[in-house]
Motif scaffolding. Sequence first.
Motif, PDB file in Angstrom:
ATOM      1  N   GLU A  83      14.583 -20.865  86.742  1.00 39.15           N
ATOM      2  CA  GLU A  83      14.141 -19.484  86.955  1.00 39.15           C
ATOM      3  C   GLU A  83      13.428 -18.896  85.738  1.00 39.15           C
ATOM      4  OE1 GLU A  83      17.479 -17.218  88.297  1.00 39.15           O
ATOM      5  OE2 GLU A  83      17.820 -18.538  90.024  1.00 39.15           O
ATOM      6  N   ASP A  84      13.614 -19.524  84.582  1.00 36.21           N
ATOM      7  CA  ASP A  84      12.981 -19.052  83.347  1.00 36.21           C
ATOM      8  C   ASP A  84      11.650 -19.743  83.075  1.00 36.21           C
ATOM      9  OD1 ASP A  84      15.189 -17.343  82.407  1.00 36.21           O
ATOM     10  OD2 ASP A  84      16.284 -19.244  82.207  1.00 36.21           O
ATOM     11  N   ALA A  85      11.191 -20.587  83.986  1.00 36.61           N
ATOM     12  CA  ALA A  85      10.029 -21.449  83.728  1.00 36.61           C
ATOM     13  C   ALA A  85       8.790 -20.666  83.311  1.00 36.61           C
ATOM     14  CB  ALA A  85       9.723 -22.323  84.946  1.00 36.61           C
ATOM     15  N   GLU A  86       8.475 -19.590  84.001  1.00 37.14           N
ATOM     16  CA  GLU A  86       7.250 -18.866  83.670  1.00 37.14           C
ATOM     17  C   GLU A  86       7.335 -18.226  82.286  1.00 37.14           C
ATOM     18  OE1 GLU A  86       4.081 -15.651  85.501  1.00 37.14           O
ATOM     19  OE2 GLU A  86       5.876 -16.148  86.654  1.00 37.14           O
ATOM     20  N   ARG A  87       8.476 -17.597  81.984  1.00 44.73           N
ATOM     21  CA  ARG A  87       8.652 -16.981  80.657  1.00 44.73           C
ATOM     22  C   ARG A  87       8.606 -18.037  79.558  1.00 44.73           C
ATOM     23  NH1 ARG A  87      13.562 -12.704  81.033  1.00 44.73           N
ATOM     24  NH2 ARG A  87      14.555 -14.296  82.276  1.00 44.73           N
ATOM     25  N   TYR A  88       9.269 -19.174  79.812  1.00 43.73           N
ATOM     26  CA  TYR A  88       9.275 -20.246  78.829  1.00 43.73           C
ATOM     27  C   TYR A  88       7.864 -20.802  78.630  1.00 43.73           C
ATOM     28  CZ  TYR A  88      10.155 -24.649  76.479  1.00 43.73           C
ATOM     29  OH  TYR A  88      10.108 -25.698  75.592  1.00 43.73           O
ATOM     30  N   PHE A  89       7.157 -21.028  79.728  1.00 43.77           N
ATOM     31  CA  PHE A  89       5.792 -21.547  79.648  1.00 43.77           C
ATOM     32  C   PHE A  89       4.928 -20.648  78.771  1.00 43.77           C
ATOM     33  CE2 PHE A  89       1.394 -21.733  81.025  1.00 43.77           C
ATOM     34  CZ  PHE A  89       1.133 -23.096  81.000  1.00 43.77           C
ATOM     35  N   LEU A  90       5.000 -19.350  78.990  1.00 46.26           N
ATOM     36  CA  LEU A  90       4.185 -18.406  78.221  1.00 46.26           C
ATOM     37  C   LEU A  90       4.587 -18.376  76.747  1.00 46.26           C
ATOM     38  CD1 LEU A  90       3.934 -15.512  80.826  1.00 46.26           C
ATOM     39  CD2 LEU A  90       2.136 -17.147  80.162  1.00 46.26           C
ATOM     40  N   LEU A  91       5.894 -18.448  76.457  1.00 49.59           N
ATOM     41  CA  LEU A  91       6.352 -18.466  75.069  1.00 49.59           C
ATOM     42  C   LEU A  91       5.887 -19.740  74.374  1.00 49.59           C
ATOM     43  CD1 LEU A  91       8.159 -17.118  72.829  1.00 49.59           C
ATOM     44  CD2 LEU A  91       9.933 -18.720  73.605  1.00 49.59           C
ATOM     45  N   ARG A  92       6.072 -20.867  75.030  1.00 48.14           N
ATOM     46  CA  ARG A  92       5.668 -22.153  74.425  1.00 48.14           C
ATOM     47  C   ARG A  92       4.157 -22.196  74.217  1.00 48.14           C
ATOM     48  NH1 ARG A  92       6.492 -26.701  72.207  1.00 48.14           N
ATOM     49  NH2 ARG A  92       5.928 -28.726  73.062  1.00 48.14           N
ATOM     50  N   LEU A  93       3.403 -21.747  75.203  1.00 41.67           N
ATOM     51  CA  LEU A  93       1.949 -21.720  75.068  1.00 41.67           C
ATOM     52  C   LEU A  93       1.542 -20.838  73.887  1.00 41.67           C
ATOM     53  CD1 LEU A  93      -0.808 -22.591  76.126  1.00 41.67           C
ATOM     54  CD2 LEU A  93      -0.713 -20.638  77.706  1.00 41.67           C
ATOM     55  N   SER A  94       2.186 -19.708  73.748  1.00 42.53           N
ATOM     56  CA  SER A  94       1.919 -18.816  72.624  1.00 42.53           C
ATOM     57  C   SER A  94       2.170 -19.529  71.305  1.00 42.53           C
ATOM     58  CB  SER A  94       2.793 -17.565  72.739  1.00 42.53           C
ATOM     59  OG  SER A  94       2.644 -16.747  71.618  1.00 42.53           O
ATOM     60  N   GLY A  95       3.258 -20.286  71.229  1.00 38.82           N
ATOM     61  CA  GLY A  95       3.574 -21.033  70.017  1.00 38.82           C
ATOM     62  C   GLY A  95       2.546 -22.099  69.710  1.00 38.82           C
ATOM     63  N   LEU A  96       2.114 -22.811  70.733  1.00 43.77           N
ATOM     64  CA  LEU A  96       1.123 -23.864  70.547  1.00 43.77           C
ATOM     65  C   LEU A  96      -0.214 -23.293  70.083  1.00 43.77           C
ATOM     66  CD1 LEU A  96       1.975 -26.008  73.685  1.00 43.77           C
ATOM     67  CD2 LEU A  96       2.538 -26.543  71.307  1.00 43.77           C
ATOM     68  N   VAL A 151       7.569 -27.777  84.348  1.00 38.43           N
ATOM     69  CA  VAL A 151       8.262 -27.020  83.308  1.00 38.43           C
ATOM     70  C   VAL A 151       9.658 -26.644  83.790  1.00 38.43           C
ATOM     71  CG1 VAL A 151       8.261 -24.869  81.965  1.00 38.43           C
ATOM     72  CG2 VAL A 151       6.132 -26.172  82.268  1.00 38.43           C
ATOM     73  N   ALA A 152       9.752 -26.159  85.016  1.00 38.82           N
ATOM     74  CA  ALA A 152      11.043 -25.761  85.585  1.00 38.82           C
ATOM     75  C   ALA A 152      12.012 -26.940  85.644  1.00 38.82           C
ATOM     76  CB  ALA A 152      10.843 -25.174  86.984  1.00 38.82           C
ATOM     77  N   ALA A 153      11.527 -28.088  86.058  1.00 38.14           N
ATOM     78  CA  ALA A 153      12.387 -29.273  86.167  1.00 38.14           C
ATOM     79  C   ALA A 153      12.943 -29.673  84.804  1.00 38.14           C
ATOM     80  CB  ALA A 153      11.610 -30.429  86.788  1.00 38.14           C
ATOM     81  N   GLY A 154      12.170 -29.481  83.756  1.00 40.43           N
ATOM     82  CA  GLY A 154      12.623 -29.848  82.428  1.00 40.43           C
ATOM     83  C   GLY A 154      13.561 -28.850  81.785  1.00 40.43           C
ATOM     84  N   LEU A 155      13.696 -27.686  82.373  1.00 40.32           N
ATOM     85  CA  LEU A 155      14.543 -26.650  81.776  1.00 40.32           C
ATOM     86  C   LEU A 155      16.003 -26.720  82.202  1.00 40.32           C
ATOM     87  CD1 LEU A 155      12.339 -23.436  81.772  1.00 40.32           C
ATOM     88  CD2 LEU A 155      12.976 -24.888  79.845  1.00 40.32           C
ATOM     89  N   ASN A 156      16.279 -27.273  83.342  1.00 37.31           N
ATOM     90  CA  ASN A 156      17.663 -27.280  83.809  1.00 37.31           C
ATOM     91  C   ASN A 156      18.550 -28.099  82.879  1.00 37.31           C
ATOM     92  OD1 ASN A 156      17.414 -25.607  86.086  1.00 37.31           O
ATOM     93  ND2 ASN A 156      16.538 -27.292  87.255  1.00 37.31           N
ATOM     94  N   GLU A 157      19.635 -27.479  82.460  1.00 35.47           N
ATOM     95  CA  GLU A 157      20.584 -28.142  81.565  1.00 35.47           C
ATOM     96  C   GLU A 157      21.237 -29.310  82.280  1.00 35.47           C
ATOM     97  OE1 GLU A 157      24.612 -27.130  78.971  1.00 35.47           O
ATOM     98  OE2 GLU A 157      23.720 -25.571  80.211  1.00 35.47           O
ATOM     99  N   VAL A 158      21.392 -30.405  81.554  1.00 35.94           N
ATOM    100  CA  VAL A 158      22.146 -31.561  82.026  1.00 35.94           C
ATOM    101  C   VAL A 158      23.284 -31.729  81.024  1.00 35.94           C
ATOM    102  CG1 VAL A 158      22.103 -34.018  82.569  1.00 35.94           C
ATOM    103  CG2 VAL A 158      20.065 -32.611  83.006  1.00 35.94           C
TER     104      VAL A 158
END
Length: 179
Positions: free
Chosen positions: A18-31, A53-60
């Motif tokens: 559910e955080d994928a879009e926010r994370y994507f934008l933060l990471r892109l900003s960092g890059l 991006v969403a698939a990679g965010l879920n904690e395992v």
Amino acid sequence: MNTTNQLPALDIRPLNAEDAERYFLLRLSGLEESPLAFGHGADEYRRESLEAVAAGLNEVAGERVTLGAFLKGELVGAMTLTRDPALKQRHKASIYAVYVAPAARGQRVGERLLTTLMDWARAVPGLLQVQLSVSVTQTAARRLYAAQGFTVYGLERRALHVNGRDIDEEHMVCFLDGG
């Protein structure tokens, strides 16, 4: 010196799909903002789908986690830890994709994220060490890691080549069992 009580309230939690879009934008900003700090470029990352991006965010549990730091509900920092899947290397994990937004710097967000991530790592049975690589241009990050018990075990010359410039990276390790 600041104490945690004097710092702004910070919510640190594992990110999920559910955080994928926010994370994507933060990471892109960092890059975009710090191209010398990352092995991937902004143009490469823009091609990632939100689904990936969403698939990679879920904690395992015990294998992978991406922690996010939220100030006033806004995602301002993140870092990922992934355990090595190889049987003979399962005692190791790596930290990567570390970024704190410029507006949140100076508030110990990185320190608080790293402390929480290392607590997560220490709770994983059989995990004995955490490794990372950091660009030598990232002075504040290198200081943070050293303060948290990471030591340099190698230098990779020309680890990155960015816009015609060679960037060296330090390889660091923190032994969870005292090593």
